[in-house]
Design a protein around this motif. Structure first.
Motif: not given
Length: 374
Positions: A29-35, A42-43, A118-120, A216-217
């Protein structure tokens, strides 16, 4: 003692905190937040510094310590005072960057959801190994080059395939074998300009609703949730009716004459720091959403496509005129432009830079106007 100061067990604590972060949040789920972050950071393999520093190996790293990145003085000072990135420090910073480290260059307003935080953080924890810069090691010189002490240039020689790609011949008859004709695919990759009449638009489509999610992202961290602009980042919406003011607010809705300019610019240059990462459908959706922010379209279900594109007329289009400089006498007659004594009389000053707050006020100078235009 600084609130960032850590004890000599910082390395062990960072390792334990990393494990806690990974368990507390959902990395997928954090991968989505990271958008929301990827336009600046970058990672992963090959990641490099962008608008913000690379985030590989973040846990246990002192703040402001990535080589080659220009941090704000405030972030450097935080690192010098002992700020080490761990779950607690990241949670505080990502929730309110400017409130946590006053003076940071980070424009992002912050994550308000504890689950998103928490997710990101869990997602960033999956890249906790040494930062991967993606820089390949420099190739070793051959023994012959090393012995001669002369570095040999690495030049790819592409053999010609037809008369059109005949090798360039320098003075003295030296064949250089430089370059080759561009392929149709290579030309198409660069030939992406879009004309006001829609010529050059790719196939695709996107709705206002889809564009809102993408905005938003990828865009809101700089341009604000409603296109209002954060700090000194450009304002995208509003400003209608201000073009005749002393300080007009030139936005997409108030000033830009053609929708093709919006599509073309977003497609080429956005998101900032991650240009050309959007699909054609994404660009259609974002362009539709920018129209929505400016009240040019009112329906969230409106779909912009190559078919509906020409139906949109920007509010300020009529105030732009054709460039007629080629019709001026010296251009039409192919004559030389006038350079001296072109107009009779003495030159007069029509405007002062003070209207733009560039020139300081000249107190006591009666010749300087209070406003910019006399």
């Amino acid at each position: 003692m600084s609130r960032f100061l850590r004890t000599g067990l910082a390395a062990l604590a960072a390792t334990l905190v990393l494990s806690t972060a990974a368990l507390a949040g959902d990395a997928e789920a954090g991968a989505t937040v990271f958008r929301k972050c990827q336009s600046c950071h970058a990672v992963g393999e090959g990641a490099k510094n962008k608008v913000g520093p690379v985030l590989n190996g973040l846990f246990g790293r002192p703040a402001g310590s990535v080589d080659g990145f220009r941090y704000s003085p405030a972030m450097i000072k935080a690192g010098e005072d002992g700020l080490i990135w761990n779950e607690e420090a990241l949670s505080a910073f990502l929730a309110d960057p400017k409130g946590t480290i006053k003076g940071t260059k980070m424009a992002f307003a912050g994550l308000k959801s504890e689950d998103d935080l928490a997710n990101v953080i869990a997602y960033l924890g999956t890249f906790s190994g040494p930062a991967e810069t993606g820089d390949a090691p420099a190739p070793e010189q051959s023994s012959q080059s090393a012995a001669s002490g002369a570095a040999q240039p690495a030049v790819d020689v592409v053999p010609p395939t037809d008369a059109a790609s005949a090798p360039a011949v320098a003075a003295g008859g030296l064949v250089l074998n430089l370059g080759r004709p561009a392929t149709e695919e290579e030309i198409a990759a660069w030939n992406i300009d879009v004309r006001p009449d829609g010529l050059g638009l790719p196939e695709g489509r996107g709705t206002v609703a889809d564009g809102g999610v993408l905005f938003d992202e990828n865009c809101a961290s700089c341009h604000g949730d409603f296109g209002e602009g954060i700090d000194r980042w450009p304002v995208l919406a509003g400003g209608q009716g201000t073009l005749t003011d002393d300080r007009p607010n030139k936005t997409v809705g108030s000033y830009w004459p053609y929708l093709s300019t919006v599509y073309d610019y977003v497609r080429r240059a956005m998101p900032f720091g991650n240009a050309r990462s959007l699909s054609d459908d994404d660009v259609y959706a974002l362009t539709a959403y920018i129209l929505y922010l400016n009240d040019i379209v009112a329906d969230e279900d409106f779909e912009l496509s190559s078919e509906t594109f020409s139906s949109i007329q920007m509010p300020n289009e009529a105030n732009f005129t054709e460039d007629d400089r080629l019709q001026e006498a010296h251009n039409a007659n192919k004559g030389d432009p006038c350079m001296t004594d072109c107009l009779p009389g003495k030159a007069t000053l029509k405007m002062h830079a003070a209207v733009l707050d560039v020139t300081p006020d000249q107190s006591g100078d009666e010749g300087a106007p209070a406003a910019g235009i006399e």
